[in-house]
Design a protein around this motif. Structure first.
Motif, PDB file in Angstrom:
ATOM      1  N   SER A 204       0.818  -1.221   0.000  1.00  0.00           N
ATOM      2  CA  SER A 204       0.000   0.000   0.000  1.00  0.00           C
ATOM      3  C   SER A 204       0.846   1.263   0.000  1.00  0.00           C
ATOM      4  O   SER A 204       0.312   2.370  -0.128  1.00  0.00           O
ATOM      5  CB  SER A 204      -0.927   0.019   1.215  1.00  0.00           C
ATOM      6  OG  SER A 204      -0.185  -0.035   2.421  1.00  0.00           O
ATOM      7  N   ASN A 232      -1.900   4.008   0.675  1.00  0.00           N
ATOM      8  CA  ASN A 232      -2.995   4.061  -0.307  1.00  0.00           C
ATOM      9  C   ASN A 232      -2.866   5.290  -1.201  1.00  0.00           C
ATOM     10  O   ASN A 232      -3.826   6.024  -1.420  1.00  0.00           O
ATOM     11  CB  ASN A 232      -4.360   4.056   0.403  1.00  0.00           C
ATOM     12  CG  ASN A 232      -4.426   3.011   1.498  1.00  0.00           C
ATOM     13  OD1 ASN A 232      -4.195   1.832   1.247  1.00  0.00           O
ATOM     14  ND2 ASN A 232      -4.703   3.443   2.725  1.00  0.00           N
ATOM     15  N   THR A 259      -1.114  -4.207   3.703  1.00  0.00           N
ATOM     16  CA  THR A 259      -1.598  -2.864   3.383  1.00  0.00           C
ATOM     17  C   THR A 259      -1.687  -1.998   4.627  1.00  0.00           C
ATOM     18  O   THR A 259      -2.767  -1.818   5.203  1.00  0.00           O
ATOM     19  CB  THR A 259      -2.959  -2.935   2.666  1.00  0.00           C
ATOM     20  OG1 THR A 259      -3.836  -3.770   3.437  1.00  0.00           O
ATOM     21  CG2 THR A 259      -2.817  -3.518   1.275  1.00  0.00           C
ATOM     22  N   VAL A 262      -4.636   0.823   5.567  1.00  0.00           N
ATOM     23  CA  VAL A 262      -5.788   0.617   4.690  1.00  0.00           C
ATOM     24  C   VAL A 262      -7.088   0.910   5.441  1.00  0.00           C
ATOM     25  O   VAL A 262      -7.193   0.705   6.648  1.00  0.00           O
ATOM     26  CB  VAL A 262      -5.798  -0.826   4.142  1.00  0.00           C
ATOM     27  CG1 VAL A 262      -6.138  -1.825   5.238  1.00  0.00           C
ATOM     28  CG2 VAL A 262      -6.757  -0.963   2.970  1.00  0.00           C
ATOM     29  N   ASP A 263      -8.076   1.413   4.702  1.00  0.00           N
ATOM     30  CA  ASP A 263      -9.422   1.560   5.236  1.00  0.00           C
ATOM     31  C   ASP A 263     -10.347   0.637   4.459  1.00  0.00           C
ATOM     32  O   ASP A 263      -9.932  -0.023   3.495  1.00  0.00           O
ATOM     33  CB  ASP A 263      -9.894   3.016   5.172  1.00  0.00           C
ATOM     34  CG  ASP A 263      -9.823   3.602   3.759  1.00  0.00           C
ATOM     35  OD1 ASP A 263      -9.784   2.828   2.772  1.00  0.00           O
ATOM     36  OD2 ASP A 263      -9.816   4.838   3.631  1.00  0.00           O
ATOM     37  N   ALA A 267      -9.747  -1.239   0.903  1.00  0.00           N
ATOM     38  CA  ALA A 267      -9.684  -2.702   0.975  1.00  0.00           C
ATOM     39  C   ALA A 267     -10.599  -3.339  -0.061  1.00  0.00           C
ATOM     40  O   ALA A 267     -10.252  -4.365  -0.666  1.00  0.00           O
ATOM     41  CB  ALA A 267     -10.062  -3.173   2.373  1.00  0.00           C
ATOM     42  N   GLN A 283      -4.769  -6.363   6.913  1.00  0.00           N
ATOM     43  CA  GLN A 283      -4.958  -5.055   7.548  1.00  0.00           C
ATOM     44  C   GLN A 283      -4.475  -5.162   9.002  1.00  0.00           C
ATOM     45  O   GLN A 283      -4.341  -6.258   9.538  1.00  0.00           O
ATOM     46  CB  GLN A 283      -6.410  -4.600   7.461  1.00  0.00           C
ATOM     47  CG  GLN A 283      -7.434  -5.543   8.062  1.00  0.00           C
ATOM     48  CD  GLN A 283      -7.652  -5.363   9.539  1.00  0.00           C
ATOM     49  OE1 GLN A 283      -7.255  -4.347  10.116  1.00  0.00           O
ATOM     50  NE2 GLN A 283      -8.275  -6.341  10.164  1.00  0.00           N
ATOM     51  N   GLU A 285      -5.587  -3.082  11.780  1.00  0.00           N
ATOM     52  CA  GLU A 285      -6.346  -2.371  12.813  1.00  0.00           C
ATOM     53  C   GLU A 285      -6.476  -3.179  14.101  1.00  0.00           C
ATOM     54  O   GLU A 285      -6.303  -2.641  15.201  1.00  0.00           O
ATOM     55  CB  GLU A 285      -7.719  -1.991  12.274  1.00  0.00           C
ATOM     56  CG  GLU A 285      -7.685  -0.862  11.273  1.00  0.00           C
ATOM     57  CD  GLU A 285      -9.069  -0.439  10.812  1.00  0.00           C
ATOM     58  OE1 GLU A 285      -9.160   0.513  10.024  1.00  0.00           O
ATOM     59  OE2 GLU A 285     -10.066  -1.066  11.245  1.00  0.00           O
ATOM     60  N   TRP A 317     -14.702  -5.679   9.726  1.00  0.00           N
ATOM     61  CA  TRP A 317     -14.082  -6.245   8.529  1.00  0.00           C
ATOM     62  C   TRP A 317     -14.881  -7.429   8.002  1.00  0.00           C
ATOM     63  O   TRP A 317     -15.003  -7.615   6.780  1.00  0.00           O
ATOM     64  CB  TRP A 317     -12.635  -6.622   8.816  1.00  0.00           C
ATOM     65  CG  TRP A 317     -11.774  -5.403   8.944  1.00  0.00           C
ATOM     66  CD1 TRP A 317     -11.475  -4.710  10.077  1.00  0.00           C
ATOM     67  CD2 TRP A 317     -11.147  -4.692   7.873  1.00  0.00           C
ATOM     68  NE1 TRP A 317     -10.694  -3.617   9.788  1.00  0.00           N
ATOM     69  CE2 TRP A 317     -10.473  -3.581   8.438  1.00  0.00           C
ATOM     70  CE3 TRP A 317     -11.074  -4.880   6.500  1.00  0.00           C
ATOM     71  CZ2 TRP A 317      -9.748  -2.680   7.673  1.00  0.00           C
ATOM     72  CZ3 TRP A 317     -10.343  -3.980   5.729  1.00  0.00           C
ATOM     73  CH2 TRP A 317      -9.696  -2.892   6.321  1.00  0.00           C
TER      74      TRP A 317
END
Length: 561
Positions: A204, A232, A259, A262-263, A267, A283, A285, A317
């Motif tokens: 990313s 991103n 990534t 990433v959001d 994604a 991801q 988070e 997610w």
């Protein structure tokens, strides 16, 4: 989701960090031949795919993530014949191999960079990101992910080059089409050898924003947050679509992108089910929920995760990507501490049940699960380490910056945080037996052993039918056999319950109910379970129904009423 299931959606991946897996030649460093020796073990576990951390030629500043030759094997691991033999023998067992692709940056010893830094008019100058000083300082305020500035002055041409990671990892300039074509050519070379896909390191970050603007400086920090600016970037999806056309459509490959930053919306583009870019992403988070409240300290912390926040994040997610994109499911990897020490309880009393609980929670979700070497036997963080025992450049740089330079914390506190969050927790040698050097080697390994290998090892796990290993094996079998694990809708139950994580997987005909007690105390919970429900798997030998014992995990299956 539609029933058009791809092979990688039902697969389970076993990640191998070669340096720490098995030493076959007595030099203290794991190697490709060592991996070959344990293919039957991976097959017994039931994994379908091996993700191989970098095995390319490298000065090992960042343990292989600084690549000096993308088409040659690091001599410490063997040679290309050893790799070809591993690939053939894995395929003979029905096991696929995906390679680690590191193309955000190279080593500063790669021939491209050696040429690039030689002069401003060298044809490969633009393979990397060079800038003049601004007011006698770095071109912008970005900080490196490994602490300190993200720019290095090169005296040969009196310009700075960008390194988002270590100074020996200069960032490649993806704006240059000649560079991109060279990368695609290299990738196709590996595809032609017969590999089955790529895990793409920090993919990313490959598209930097125009003009390289300053990043926000965290409270108490010195440098700008580069990740918030770079992740991103403006052309990352364009580049990955181009990669799809030039490489990834040439074979039935599995692709997973790491990534950072990433959001959800990005994604959905990276891992859309139409396979326009990648198959899935990693991801971070859920791995950042236990970061330090002080942004200047970043990940360095030793406080437990908040279960309500963990539920909310994992559920986001699961639900937001459903029917649109595909999840990767992971607790551990080479960059994360051991999950049983982090989200579970690694005490002798609760290590086994809590490791099984965490496995159950993750493997029943929608996505492709990843198991990191040693996770399947419940390996723990290494608390027998002192600061001088660590090898990881991230730890060393963080100590120099946080303790020595900025004096934000003292050395004792830092060591406590590293015991909890340091990357070397994952990199201690694989614990095969109670023999000398844990059966990993016949000599002192490159990295100090965790001192609990006599109790926690593969030999012991395989001899115990109730071990963590066989729990993982059963979870993998369930994923392979029952379509609901792949296609079922996800539904979180009791989002505000701070002790128990319960959720359902639903199809039009049946349901799974997954119940996981996250505490070492007994809990009472009443869930509507039909009398005809089948208990598919548990980490206790009997079912006491509404009574949940410490770290108890249960999977019920029943027909919809």
């Amino acid at each position: 989701m539609k029933e058009n299931i791809k092979w990688w959606q039902k697969a389970v991946v076993y990640q191998i960090y070669p340096r720490s897996f098995q030493d076959s030649n007595g030099d203290g460093i794991g190697d490709l031949q060592g991996i070959r020796q344990h293919l039957d073990y991976i097959q017994k576990l039931g994994a379908d795919v091996i993700w191989l951390n970098p095995v390319y030629v490298s000065p090992n500043l960042d343990n292989g993530y600084d690549i000096a030759d993308y088409e040659a094997i690091n001599h410490e691991f063997g040679d290309m014949q050893a790799f070809d033999n591993l690939l053939t023998e894995a395929h003979d067992r029905g096991i696929k191999i995906i390679m680690d692709l590191v193309v955000n940056h190279s080593s500063d010893q790669h021939p491209w960079f050696i040429e690039s830094r030689s002069s401003k008019d060298n044809p490969k100058r633009d393979f990397y990101i060079w800038r003049d000083a601004v007011d006698g300082h770095e071109p912008n305020n970005w900080g490196s992910f490994f602490s300190g500035p993200a720019w290095k002055l090169d005296t040969a041409t009196n310009q700075y080059y960008l390194h988002l990671f270590a100074t020996g990892q200069p960032d490649l300039n993806w704006e240059n089409k000649t560079l991109r074509d060279a990368i695609y050519k290299m990738m196709n070379w590996w595809v032609d050898k017969g590999i089955d896909g790529f895990r793409m390191d920090v993919i990313s970050l490959i598209s930097k924003p125009d003009n390289l603007p300053d990043g926000p400086i965290p409270v108490g920090g010195t440098y700008g947050d580069a990740n918030s600016i770079v992740a991103n970037g403006p052309r990352v999806h364009q580049y990955l679509t181009e990669m799809r056309q030039q490489v990834l459509n040439n074979s039935d490959l599995m692709t997973v992108g790491e990534t950072a930053g990433v959001d959800i919306e990005n994604a959905k583009r990276y891992s859309a089910l139409d396979a326009s870019e990648l198959n899935m992403i990693f991801q971070f988070e859920h791995m950042e929920l236990d970061n330090n409240p002080n942004p200047a300290l970043g990940k360095w912390n030793d406080q437990p995760v908040d279960l309500i926040k963990l539920k909310a994040n994992l559920s986001k997610w699961q639900t937001e990507l459903a029917g649109k994109a595909w999840n990767s499911l992971y607790w551990n990897n080479h960059d994360q501490p051991r999950i049983v020490s982090r989200f579970g309880d690694d005490s002798p009393e609760f290590r086994v049940v809590s490791a099984k609980m965490l496995a159950t929670l993750l493997h029943c979700m929608q996505g492709t699960p990843y198991i990191y070497q040693g996770e399947e036997i419940g390996m723990t963080n290494a608390t027998n380490y002192h600061l001088e025992d660590y090898n990881d450049i991230e730890i060393k740089n963080a100590y120099d910056y946080l303790v020595i330079k900025e004096q934000l914390i003292d050395a004792q506190t830092f060591l406590k945080y590293v015991h909890a969050k340091g990357r070397d927790n994952a990199r201690t040698p694989m614990q095969w037996s109670a023999n000398d050097y844990a059966g990993f080697s016949t000599v002192q390994p490159w990295l100090k052993l965790n001192n609990n290998y006599a109790e926690i090892n593969v030999e012991t796990a395989l001899a115990d039918p109730d071990s963590i290993f066989y729990h993982y094996q059963k979870l993998i079998q369930l994923r392979h056999e029952l379509p609901i694990f792949t296609t079922g809708e996800y539904l979180l139950l009791d989002s505000d319950d701070a002790e128990v994580y319960a959720y359902k997987r639903l199809t039009k005909d049946e349901e799974l109910l997954v119940i996981c007690n996250f505490t070492k105390e007994g809990q009472i919970r009443l869930y509507p379970i039909p009398d005809a429900a089948e208990l598919l798997l548990s980490n206790y030998l009997d079912d006491q129904h509404e009574l949940l014992r410490p770290f108890e995990a249960k999977i019920y299956r029943f027909k919809k009423i």
